[in-house]
Design a protein around this motif. Sequence first.
Motif, PDB file in Angstrom:
ATOM      1  N   LEU A 261      61.874 -59.611 133.042  1.00 46.80           N
ATOM      2  CA  LEU A 261      61.101 -58.379 133.087  1.00 46.80           C
ATOM      3  C   LEU A 261      59.974 -58.473 132.074  1.00 46.80           C
ATOM      4  CD1 LEU A 261      63.973 -55.741 133.316  1.00 46.80           C
ATOM      5  CD2 LEU A 261      62.498 -56.573 135.157  1.00 46.80           C
ATOM      6  N   ASP A 262      58.840 -57.881 132.408  1.00 52.97           N
ATOM      7  CA  ASP A 262      57.680 -57.936 131.522  1.00 52.97           C
ATOM      8  C   ASP A 262      57.910 -57.024 130.323  1.00 52.97           C
ATOM      9  OD1 ASP A 262      55.195 -58.094 130.340  1.00 52.97           O
ATOM     10  OD2 ASP A 262      54.091 -57.791 132.196  1.00 52.97           O
ATOM     11  N   PRO A 263      57.948 -57.579 129.103  1.00 52.08           N
ATOM     12  CA  PRO A 263      58.187 -56.754 127.923  1.00 52.08           C
ATOM     13  C   PRO A 263      56.939 -56.011 127.435  1.00 52.08           C
ATOM     14  CG  PRO A 263      57.953 -59.016 127.272  1.00 52.08           C
ATOM     15  CD  PRO A 263      57.878 -58.996 128.782  1.00 52.08           C
ATOM     16  N   ILE A 264      55.779 -56.322 128.016  1.00 54.37           N
ATOM     17  CA  ILE A 264      54.540 -55.692 127.568  1.00 54.37           C
ATOM     18  C   ILE A 264      54.278 -54.458 128.427  1.00 54.37           C
ATOM     19  CG2 ILE A 264      52.052 -55.992 127.307  1.00 54.37           C
ATOM     20  CD1 ILE A 264      52.648 -58.943 126.712  1.00 54.37           C
ATOM     21  N   PRO A 265      54.152 -53.298 127.806  1.00 48.21           N
ATOM     22  CA  PRO A 265      53.972 -52.070 128.593  1.00 48.21           C
ATOM     23  C   PRO A 265      52.654 -52.073 129.347  1.00 48.21           C
ATOM     24  CG  PRO A 265      53.616 -51.634 126.258  1.00 48.21           C
ATOM     25  CD  PRO A 265      54.094 -53.064 126.378  1.00 48.21           C
ATOM     26  N   ARG A 266      52.698 -51.544 130.555  1.00 45.12           N
ATOM     27  CA  ARG A 266      51.485 -51.380 131.352  1.00 45.12           C
ATOM     28  C   ARG A 266      50.742 -50.151 130.841  1.00 45.12           C
ATOM     29  NH1 ARG A 266      50.944 -55.461 134.433  1.00 45.12           N
ATOM     30  NH2 ARG A 266      52.675 -56.219 135.625  1.00 45.12           N
ATOM     31  N   GLN A 267      49.442 -50.219 130.921  1.00 43.65           N
ATOM     32  CA  GLN A 267      48.625 -49.104 130.463  1.00 43.65           C
ATOM     33  C   GLN A 267      48.599 -48.044 131.560  1.00 43.65           C
ATOM     34  OE1 GLN A 267      44.783 -50.359 129.216  1.00 43.65           O
ATOM     35  NE2 GLN A 267      44.332 -48.449 128.186  1.00 43.65           N
ATOM     36  N   THR A 268      48.997 -46.836 131.226  1.00 45.86           N
ATOM     37  CA  THR A 268      48.953 -45.729 132.178  1.00 45.86           C
ATOM     38  C   THR A 268      48.079 -44.624 131.600  1.00 45.86           C
ATOM     39  OG1 THR A 268      50.956 -44.781 131.221  1.00 45.86           O
ATOM     40  CG2 THR A 268      51.238 -46.188 133.143  1.00 45.86           C
ATOM     41  N   PRO A 269      47.252 -44.008 132.446  1.00 48.33           N
ATOM     42  CA  PRO A 269      46.381 -42.938 131.937  1.00 48.33           C
ATOM     43  C   PRO A 269      47.211 -41.824 131.306  1.00 48.33           C
ATOM     44  CG  PRO A 269      45.772 -43.566 134.186  1.00 48.33           C
ATOM     45  CD  PRO A 269      47.048 -44.275 133.864  1.00 48.33           C
ATOM     46  N   GLY A 270      46.848 -41.445 130.103  1.00 48.27           N
ATOM     47  CA  GLY A 270      47.533 -40.374 129.401  1.00 48.27           C
ATOM     48  C   GLY A 270      48.826 -40.794 128.728  1.00 48.27           C
ATOM     49  N   GLY A 271      49.288 -42.007 128.994  1.00 49.61           N
ATOM     50  CA  GLY A 271      50.529 -42.490 128.406  1.00 49.61           C
ATOM     51  C   GLY A 271      50.284 -43.152 127.070  1.00 49.61           C
ATOM     52  N   PRO A 272      51.350 -43.563 126.396  1.00 57.26           N
ATOM     53  CA  PRO A 272      51.172 -44.253 125.112  1.00 57.26           C
ATOM     54  C   PRO A 272      50.474 -45.591 125.323  1.00 57.26           C
ATOM     55  CG  PRO A 272      53.464 -44.330 125.809  1.00 57.26           C
ATOM     56  CD  PRO A 272      52.745 -43.466 126.796  1.00 57.26           C
ATOM     57  N   GLN A 273      49.567 -45.911 124.436  1.00 54.71           N
ATOM     58  CA  GLN A 273      48.804 -47.146 124.538  1.00 54.71           C
ATOM     59  C   GLN A 273      49.259 -48.128 123.465  1.00 54.71           C
ATOM     60  OE1 GLN A 273      46.664 -47.377 127.121  1.00 54.71           O
ATOM     61  NE2 GLN A 273      47.369 -45.327 127.603  1.00 54.71           N
ATOM     62  N   PRO A 274      49.388 -49.429 123.828  1.00 53.64           N
ATOM     63  CA  PRO A 274      49.699 -50.410 122.789  1.00 53.64           C
ATOM     64  C   PRO A 274      48.518 -50.512 121.826  1.00 53.64           C
ATOM     65  CG  PRO A 274      49.300 -51.484 124.901  1.00 53.64           C
ATOM     66  CD  PRO A 274      49.242 -50.005 125.136  1.00 53.64           C
ATOM     67  N   THR A 275      48.803 -50.728 120.574  1.00 52.85           N
ATOM     68  CA  THR A 275      47.739 -50.851 119.579  1.00 52.85           C
ATOM     69  C   THR A 275      47.857 -52.199 118.884  1.00 52.85           C
ATOM     70  OG1 THR A 275      49.104 -49.737 117.940  1.00 52.85           O
ATOM     71  CG2 THR A 275      47.540 -48.364 119.159  1.00 52.85           C
ATOM     72  N   PRO A 276      46.724 -52.781 118.508  1.00 50.37           N
ATOM     73  CA  PRO A 276      46.776 -54.064 117.797  1.00 50.37           C
ATOM     74  C   PRO A 276      47.472 -53.895 116.454  1.00 50.37           C
ATOM     75  CG  PRO A 276      44.523 -53.539 118.489  1.00 50.37           C
ATOM     76  CD  PRO A 276      45.369 -52.318 118.744  1.00 50.37           C
ATOM     77  N   ALA A 277      48.091 -54.962 115.995  1.00 53.36           N
ATOM     78  CA  ALA A 277      48.699 -54.962 114.662  1.00 53.36           C
ATOM     79  C   ALA A 277      47.614 -54.865 113.610  1.00 53.36           C
ATOM     80  CB  ALA A 277      49.521 -56.238 114.459  1.00 53.36           C
ATOM     81  N   ALA A 278      47.964 -54.334 112.479  1.00 48.42           N
ATOM     82  CA  ALA A 278      46.995 -54.258 111.373  1.00 48.42           C
ATOM     83  C   ALA A 278      46.641 -55.666 110.930  1.00 48.42           C
ATOM     84  CB  ALA A 278      47.605 -53.477 110.215  1.00 48.42           C
ATOM     85  N   PRO A 279      45.372 -55.897 110.580  1.00 50.44           N
ATOM     86  CA  PRO A 279      45.005 -57.237 110.115  1.00 50.44           C
ATOM     87  C   PRO A 279      45.723 -57.557 108.815  1.00 50.44           C
ATOM     88  CG  PRO A 279      43.175 -55.696 109.833  1.00 50.44           C
ATOM     89  CD  PRO A 279      44.274 -54.965 110.555  1.00 50.44           C
ATOM     90  N   PRO A 280      46.005 -58.843 108.572  1.00 49.71           N
ATOM     91  CA  PRO A 280      46.675 -59.212 107.326  1.00 49.71           C
ATOM     92  C   PRO A 280      45.756 -58.915 106.132  1.00 49.71           C
ATOM     93  CG  PRO A 280      45.937 -61.167 108.493  1.00 49.71           C
ATOM     94  CD  PRO A 280      45.663 -59.996 109.389  1.00 49.71           C
ATOM     95  N   PRO A 281      46.359 -58.637 104.973  1.00 48.91           N
ATOM     96  CA  PRO A 281      45.526 -58.395 103.795  1.00 48.91           C
ATOM     97  C   PRO A 281      44.783 -59.665 103.405  1.00 48.91           C
ATOM     98  CG  PRO A 281      47.836 -58.524 103.189  1.00 48.91           C
ATOM     99  CD  PRO A 281      47.778 -58.579 104.686  1.00 48.91           C
ATOM    100  N   PRO A 282      43.620 -59.516 102.805  1.00 48.39           N
ATOM    101  CA  PRO A 282      42.866 -60.729 102.413  1.00 48.39           C
ATOM    102  C   PRO A 282      43.627 -61.519 101.360  1.00 48.39           C
ATOM    103  CG  PRO A 282      41.814 -58.735 101.560  1.00 48.39           C
ATOM    104  CD  PRO A 282      42.950 -58.288 102.432  1.00 48.39           C
ATOM    105  N   ALA A 283      43.514 -62.830 101.459  1.00 51.38           N
ATOM    106  CA  ALA A 283      44.148 -63.718 100.462  1.00 51.38           C
ATOM    107  C   ALA A 283      43.170 -63.936  99.336  1.00 51.38           C
ATOM    108  CB  ALA A 283      44.520 -65.038 101.119  1.00 51.38           C
ATOM    109  N   TRP A 284      43.446 -63.371  98.198  1.00 53.50           N
ATOM    110  CA  TRP A 284      42.544 -63.487  97.050  1.00 53.50           C
ATOM    111  C   TRP A 284      42.909 -64.622  96.210  1.00 53.50           C
ATOM    112  CZ3 TRP A 284      38.356 -60.513  97.470  1.00 53.50           C
ATOM    113  CH2 TRP A 284      38.435 -59.384  98.292  1.00 53.50           C
TER     114      TRP A 284
END
Length: 153
Positions: free
Chosen positions: A130-153
Amino acid sequence: MFTPDPIPRPSGPPASSTPLGDYLAHRRLPGVDPGYAVLPRSLAEAMPLPWQQQMSNLLAEFHQAFGHLQWPVYRVVPSRYERLVDLDDDQLAEVGCTVEVGDDGELEYRMRDGRRVDNPESQQVLVSCLDPIPRQTPGGPQPTPAAPPPPAW
Protein backbone atom coordinates in the motif's frame (compact mmCIF):
# COMPACT_ATOMS: atom_id res chain seq x y z
CA MET A 1 50.94 45.76 -11.90
CA PHE A 2 51.39 42.02 -11.95
CA THR A 3 52.01 40.07 -8.80
CA PRO A 4 54.52 37.21 -8.58
CA ASP A 5 52.11 35.29 -6.34
CA PRO A 6 50.50 32.22 -7.91
CA ILE A 7 46.83 32.36 -8.90
CA PRO A 8 44.75 30.93 -6.06
CA ARG A 9 43.05 27.66 -7.00
CA PRO A 10 39.61 26.71 -5.69
CA SER A 11 39.80 24.27 -2.82
CA GLY A 12 37.88 21.00 -2.84
CA PRO A 13 37.17 18.49 -5.56
CA PRO A 14 36.59 19.69 -9.12
CA ALA A 15 33.00 20.24 -10.24
CA SER A 16 31.41 17.13 -11.65
CA SER A 17 30.24 16.88 -15.25
CA THR A 18 27.43 14.57 -14.04
CA PRO A 19 26.12 16.16 -10.83
CA LEU A 20 22.61 14.66 -10.98
CA GLY A 21 23.95 11.18 -11.71
CA ASP A 22 26.45 11.54 -8.89
CA TYR A 23 23.77 12.67 -6.45
CA LEU A 24 21.38 9.84 -7.37
CA ALA A 25 24.03 7.11 -7.49
CA HIS A 26 25.95 7.73 -4.29
CA ARG A 27 23.12 7.79 -1.77
CA ARG A 28 20.20 5.61 -0.77
CA LEU A 29 17.35 7.93 -1.63
CA PRO A 30 13.61 7.29 -1.45
CA GLY A 31 12.10 6.72 -4.88
CA VAL A 32 15.44 6.09 -6.60
CA ASP A 33 16.74 2.86 -8.10
CA PRO A 34 19.42 2.26 -10.75
CA GLY A 35 16.99 3.04 -13.59
CA TYR A 36 14.49 5.59 -12.31
CA ALA A 37 13.88 8.52 -9.99
CA VAL A 38 10.21 8.74 -9.01
CA LEU A 39 8.62 11.76 -7.36
CA PRO A 40 5.25 11.20 -5.69
CA ARG A 41 2.96 13.77 -7.26
CA SER A 42 1.22 14.54 -3.95
CA LEU A 43 4.55 15.51 -2.37
CA ALA A 44 5.67 17.53 -5.40
CA GLU A 45 2.38 19.45 -5.34
CA ALA A 46 2.77 20.04 -1.59
CA MET A 47 6.15 21.72 -2.00
CA PRO A 48 6.34 25.43 -1.19
CA LEU A 49 5.23 27.59 -4.12
CA PRO A 50 8.76 28.78 -5.11
CA TRP A 51 9.89 25.13 -5.29
CA GLN A 52 6.88 24.23 -7.43
CA GLN A 53 7.66 27.11 -9.79
CA GLN A 54 11.27 25.98 -10.17
CA MET A 55 10.22 22.34 -10.59
CA SER A 56 7.61 23.17 -13.23
CA ASN A 57 10.19 25.22 -15.15
CA LEU A 58 12.74 22.38 -14.99
CA LEU A 59 10.16 19.81 -16.08
CA ALA A 60 9.00 22.05 -18.94
CA GLU A 61 12.62 22.30 -20.19
CA PHE A 62 13.08 18.55 -19.73
CA HIS A 63 9.94 17.71 -21.72
CA GLN A 64 10.83 20.25 -24.39
CA ALA A 65 14.25 18.61 -24.80
CA PHE A 66 13.11 14.96 -24.67
CA GLY A 67 9.42 15.08 -25.63
CA HIS A 68 10.23 13.91 -29.18
CA LEU A 69 11.27 10.45 -27.93
CA GLN A 70 8.87 7.50 -27.96
CA TRP A 71 7.93 7.38 -24.28
CA PRO A 72 6.16 4.33 -22.93
CA VAL A 73 3.43 4.67 -20.35
CA TYR A 74 4.98 3.97 -16.96
CA ARG A 75 3.14 2.06 -14.27
CA VAL A 76 4.57 3.02 -10.90
CA VAL A 77 3.71 0.62 -8.10
CA PRO A 78 4.63 1.31 -4.48
CA SER A 79 6.86 -1.56 -3.42
CA ARG A 80 9.14 -2.66 -0.62
CA TYR A 81 11.79 -5.33 -0.10
CA GLU A 82 10.76 -8.44 1.82
CA ARG A 83 12.51 -11.70 2.60
CA LEU A 84 11.35 -14.46 0.25
CA VAL A 85 10.48 -16.75 3.19
CA ASP A 86 8.12 -14.10 4.64
CA LEU A 87 5.85 -13.88 1.57
CA ASP A 88 2.31 -15.21 1.32
CA ASP A 89 1.02 -17.13 -1.72
CA ASP A 90 -0.14 -14.00 -3.57
CA GLN A 91 3.20 -12.26 -3.05
CA LEU A 92 5.09 -15.39 -4.14
CA ALA A 93 3.02 -15.45 -7.33
CA GLU A 94 3.74 -11.75 -7.87
CA VAL A 95 7.51 -12.35 -7.84
CA GLY A 96 7.19 -15.52 -9.92
CA CYS A 97 8.06 -18.03 -7.23
CA THR A 98 6.46 -21.20 -5.92
CA VAL A 99 7.10 -23.13 -2.74
CA GLU A 100 6.89 -26.92 -2.46
CA VAL A 101 7.79 -29.55 0.08
CA GLY A 102 10.90 -31.31 -1.20
CA ASP A 103 11.77 -35.02 -0.98
CA ASP A 104 13.58 -34.35 2.29
CA GLY A 105 10.52 -32.66 3.83
CA GLU A 106 12.05 -29.16 3.63
CA LEU A 107 10.41 -26.26 1.82
CA GLU A 108 11.86 -25.60 -1.64
CA TYR A 109 11.44 -22.26 -3.36
CA ARG A 110 11.48 -22.31 -7.15
CA MET A 111 11.35 -19.59 -9.76
CA ARG A 112 8.94 -19.78 -12.72
CA ASP A 113 11.58 -21.42 -14.88
CA GLY A 114 12.04 -24.22 -12.34
CA ARG A 115 15.33 -22.99 -10.87
CA ARG A 116 15.67 -23.77 -7.19
CA VAL A 117 16.33 -20.75 -4.97
CA ASP A 118 19.34 -21.36 -2.76
CA ASN A 119 19.24 -19.74 0.69
CA PRO A 120 15.69 -18.34 0.44
CA GLU A 121 16.09 -16.93 3.98
CA SER A 122 18.62 -14.43 2.67
CA GLN A 123 16.85 -13.57 -0.60
CA GLN A 124 15.20 -10.15 -0.70
CA VAL A 125 12.55 -9.53 -3.35
CA LEU A 126 10.52 -6.49 -4.28
CA VAL A 127 6.76 -6.83 -3.66
CA SER A 128 3.95 -4.32 -4.01
CA CYS A 129 2.53 -2.65 -0.92
CA LEU A 130 0.00 0.00 0.00
CA ASP A 131 1.21 3.51 -0.76
CA PRO A 132 2.36 5.09 2.52
CA ILE A 133 2.40 8.60 1.02
CA PRO A 134 -0.93 10.39 1.41
CA ARG A 135 -2.67 11.59 -1.72
CA GLN A 136 -3.40 15.28 -1.89
CA THR A 137 -7.11 15.98 -1.55
CA PRO A 138 -8.68 19.44 -1.80
CA GLY A 139 -9.37 20.77 1.68
CA GLY A 140 -7.67 17.79 3.31
CA PRO A 141 -4.44 17.72 5.29
CA GLN A 142 -1.41 18.40 3.13
CA PRO A 143 2.02 16.81 3.59
CA THR A 144 4.65 19.39 4.49
CA PRO A 145 8.40 19.29 3.88
CA ALA A 146 10.63 18.58 6.86
CA ALA A 147 12.36 21.54 8.42
CA PRO A 148 15.79 22.15 6.93
CA PRO A 149 18.70 20.98 9.09
CA PRO A 150 20.39 23.66 11.20
CA PRO A 151 23.52 25.15 9.65
CA ALA A 152 26.79 23.47 10.59
CA TRP A 153 28.94 26.17 12.11
